[in-house]
Design a protein around this motif. Structure first.
Motif, PDB file in Angstrom:
ATOM      1  N   MET A 170       0.742  -1.201  -0.044  1.00 44.57           N
ATOM      2  CA  MET A 170      -0.031   0.165  -0.039  1.00 44.57           C
ATOM      3  C   MET A 170       1.123   1.335  -0.048  1.00 44.57           C
ATOM      4  O   MET A 170       0.542   2.274  -0.712  1.00 44.57           O
ATOM      5  CB  MET A 170      -0.944   0.139   1.292  1.00 44.57           C
ATOM      6  N   SER A 171       1.911   1.298   0.485  1.00 42.52           N
ATOM      7  CA  SER A 171       2.886   2.389   0.859  1.00 42.52           C
ATOM      8  C   SER A 171       3.567   2.413  -0.605  1.00 42.52           C
ATOM      9  O   SER A 171       3.616   3.526  -0.941  1.00 42.52           O
ATOM     10  CB  SER A 171       4.017   2.015   1.709  1.00 42.52           C
ATOM     11  N   GLU A 172       3.746   1.225  -1.382  1.00 39.40           N
ATOM     12  CA  GLU A 172       4.578   1.415  -2.698  1.00 39.40           C
ATOM     13  C   GLU A 172       3.452   2.115  -3.665  1.00 39.40           C
ATOM     14  O   GLU A 172       3.900   2.678  -4.513  1.00 39.40           O
ATOM     15  CB  GLU A 172       4.989   0.089  -3.180  1.00 39.40           C
ATOM     16  N   TYR A 173       2.287   1.608  -3.260  1.00 37.30           N
ATOM     17  CA  TYR A 173       1.301   2.251  -4.243  1.00 37.30           C
ATOM     18  C   TYR A 173       0.901   3.582  -4.198  1.00 37.30           C
ATOM     19  O   TYR A 173       0.253   4.365  -4.990  1.00 37.30           O
ATOM     20  CB  TYR A 173      -0.113   1.241  -3.910  1.00 37.30           C
ATOM     21  N   GLY A 174       1.142   4.294  -2.906  1.00 34.01           N
ATOM     22  CA  GLY A 174       1.065   5.729  -2.878  1.00 34.01           C
ATOM     23  C   GLY A 174       0.209   6.316  -1.562  1.00 34.01           C
ATOM     24  O   GLY A 174       0.151   7.291  -1.436  1.00 34.01           O
ATOM     25  N   ALA A 175       0.086   5.269  -0.666  1.00 28.91           N
ATOM     26  CA  ALA A 175      -0.625   5.434   0.631  1.00 28.91           C
ATOM     27  C   ALA A 175       0.349   6.565   1.346  1.00 28.91           C
ATOM     28  O   ALA A 175       1.629   6.052   1.537  1.00 28.91           O
ATOM     29  CB  ALA A 175      -0.919   4.240   1.253  1.00 28.91           C
ATOM     30  N   ASP A 176      -0.270   7.309   2.315  1.00 28.59           N
ATOM     31  CA  ASP A 176       0.657   8.157   3.048  1.00 28.59           C
ATOM     32  C   ASP A 176       1.358   7.432   3.893  1.00 28.59           C
ATOM     33  O   ASP A 176       2.743   7.640   4.370  1.00 28.59           O
ATOM     34  CB  ASP A 176      -0.127   9.292   3.747  1.00 28.59           C
ATOM     35  N   LYS A 177       0.887   6.311   4.570  1.00 27.45           N
ATOM     36  CA  LYS A 177       1.396   5.475   5.634  1.00 27.45           C
ATOM     37  C   LYS A 177       1.033   4.033   5.153  1.00 27.45           C
ATOM     38  O   LYS A 177       0.028   3.649   4.810  1.00 27.45           O
ATOM     39  CB  LYS A 177       1.051   5.897   7.152  1.00 27.45           C
ATOM     40  N   PRO A 178       1.662   3.180   5.657  1.00 24.59           N
ATOM     41  CA  PRO A 178       1.520   1.775   5.500  1.00 24.59           C
ATOM     42  C   PRO A 178       0.188   1.506   6.280  1.00 24.59           C
ATOM     43  O   PRO A 178      -0.179   2.134   7.186  1.00 24.59           O
ATOM     44  CB  PRO A 178       2.615   1.000   6.397  1.00 24.59           C
ATOM     45  N   CYS A 179      -0.895   0.760   5.607  1.00 26.32           N
ATOM     46  CA  CYS A 179      -2.186   0.409   5.868  1.00 26.32           C
ATOM     47  C   CYS A 179      -2.736  -0.875   5.474  1.00 26.32           C
ATOM     48  O   CYS A 179      -1.973  -1.376   4.473  1.00 26.32           O
ATOM     49  CB  CYS A 179      -3.133   1.448   5.513  1.00 26.32           C
ATOM     50  N   TYR A 180      -3.747  -1.461   6.269  1.00 30.74           N
ATOM     51  CA  TYR A 180      -4.187  -2.945   5.676  1.00 30.74           C
ATOM     52  C   TYR A 180      -5.262  -2.434   4.830  1.00 30.74           C
ATOM     53  O   TYR A 180      -5.782  -1.438   4.491  1.00 30.74           O
ATOM     54  CB  TYR A 180      -4.901  -3.271   7.262  1.00 30.74           C
TER      55      TYR A 180
END
Length: 418
Positions: A170-180
């Motif tokens: 999710m972080s690699e995809y562009g989320a501001d923070k790691p998330c489920y």
């Protein structure tokens, strides 16, 4: 075919038999709770198996997660437990354990989703159950395979999502923070592995005549799920690049913004791209712009390709794009909310979203079985049971007397609705 055992009663109650289905005649002793196990056993029930759900006196945890109409009948519980009968047993009590072993003796499959070490402490591990029924399929849905260092660790959906790399993705995809992922994804993926493990083990038993123990671990199930897409350069030794499937990780892989909304579009193969360029009046671009001209080139330039499409999609309305894409036979779908999904015309036409009147919870939307069967379709599953709704009924089927049942109630080894 699984043939009911007339001597032991294996094959289920009359209502289950009458419903039919490809698993008619299979009895499953369901010692699962929360999502992973109940999701699996509900699918098996929807395919015709008789499922006896054994619950603690407090009930499945998901009974207590709202919204709900009445205490103990939460929405996720209602969907994951249709087609089952509920028996309350405090398995820490010897008499309740005796009842569980009696059921195991008469069952085709036992499924649990507590740690195997806890099943051994309860005296319901494979060796103990096999001693009363050599044909039993004993399925342990647990966090980790039992031959590794994590064998005894507890596991929940969030933990397995994290351990299998989803927050990193999710972080690699562009989320501001790691998330489920906002789904019980690890639970449901592992639940599907459980369904095919059960059916395959039943098929093998028809040839061998004996049961076996099957372990279905969450971590390995999700590792397979994630790495199948994202092992990438780590597939090779020595490595040939970084992990991650670029097409899935580009920031532009999302519903495209249109002039007045959003639309999900996938222009994927050469045929699609030629048709798309022709439809927008740029037929020559497929051959003249090397970024688009082959699948390999598009993959190498995926950020640019998807970014170009994203900019173009903003120039027309959603309806205009839908008309153009439909005429060009390019895959597209609306971006639905749950409100729109439950009213989707296709789901209505195939009967996937149903209606059922629950005896205590009133009218409910129900979720159908995604598969369809030409010859062995199953009737609609019964509504999810109240806690202990069938306790007395099932114990009587095991030969327990009224006095014995009353004694188990008094010791709080079982319970029934008040």
């Amino acid at each position: 075919m699984i043939k009911p055992d007339k001597n032991t009663g294996t094959g289920g109650d009359a209502d289950t038999q009458a419903r039919g289905g490809p698993l008619a005649g299979v009895r499953i002793l369901d010692l699962t709770s929360v999502v992973m196990g109940p999701f699996a056993t509900q699918i098996l029930a929807a395919l015709g198996a008789e499922v006896i759900k054994v619950e603690s006196p407090d009930g499945d945890n998901m009974r207590h997660v709202g919204p709900m109409q009445h205490p103990g009948m939460g929405h996720i519980y209602l969907h994951a437990n249709r087609g089952k009968r509920s028996l309350v047993l405090d398995l820490k009590q010897p008499e309740a354990r005796r009842a569980a072993l009696q059921l195991a003796e008469r069952s085709d499959v036992l499924i649990s989703n507590v740690r195997p070490q806890a099943m051994a402490r309860l005296g319901l591990d494979y060796d103990a159950v096999r001693a009363v029924n050599s044909r039993i399929i004993h399925v342990s849905c647990c966090g980790f395979g039992q031959n590794g260092p994590y064998a005894a660790k507890p596991a929940y959906d969030d933990l397995i999502q994290g351990a299998s790399g989803l927050p990193w993705l999710m972080s690699e995809y562009g989320a501001d923070k790691p998330c489920y992922a906002p789904l019980t994804l690890a639970d449901r993926v592992t639940g599907l592995h459980t369904v095919y493990a059960v059916t395959t083990a039943l098929y093998e038993r028809e040839k061998s005549g004996t049961g076996q123990a099957v372990v279905v671990p969450m971590f390995e199930s999700m590792a397979q799920f994630v790495l199948g897409d994202h092992l990438a350069g780590l597939s090779f030794e020595p490595g040939n690049g970084e992990p991650g499937y670029a097409r899935l990780l580009t920031a532009h892989r999302r519903p495209y913004e249109t002039r007045d909304g959003h639309l999900c579009v996938l222009i994927y193969n050469d045929k699609h791209w030629r048709a798309f360029f022709t439809a927008i009046g740029q037929a020559e671009r497929f051959d003249s712009d090397h970024r688009f001209s082959t699948h390999t080139n598009r993959a190498a330039h995926i950020d640019e390709v998807y970014g170009w499409v994203a900019d173009l999609m903003r120039t027309r309305t959603t309806a205009q794009w839908q008309t153009l894409l439909q005429e060009a036979d390019i895959p597209n779908m609306p971006m639905n909310s749950p409100h729109e999904l439950v009213d989707d015309p296709h789901l209505a036409a195939v009967g996937f979203i149903g209606r059922q009147v629950h005896p205590t919870e009133g009218p409910l939307r129900t979720l159908g079985n995604p598969t369809s069967w030409s010859r062995s379709a199953c009737a609609e599953p019964s509504p999810a049971p109240r806690l202990g709704e069938h306790s007395a009924e099932i114990l009587r089927e095991l030969g327990w007397s009224v006095a014995d049942i009353d004694a188990l109630v008094q010791s709080r080894g079982t319970a029934m609705p008040t």
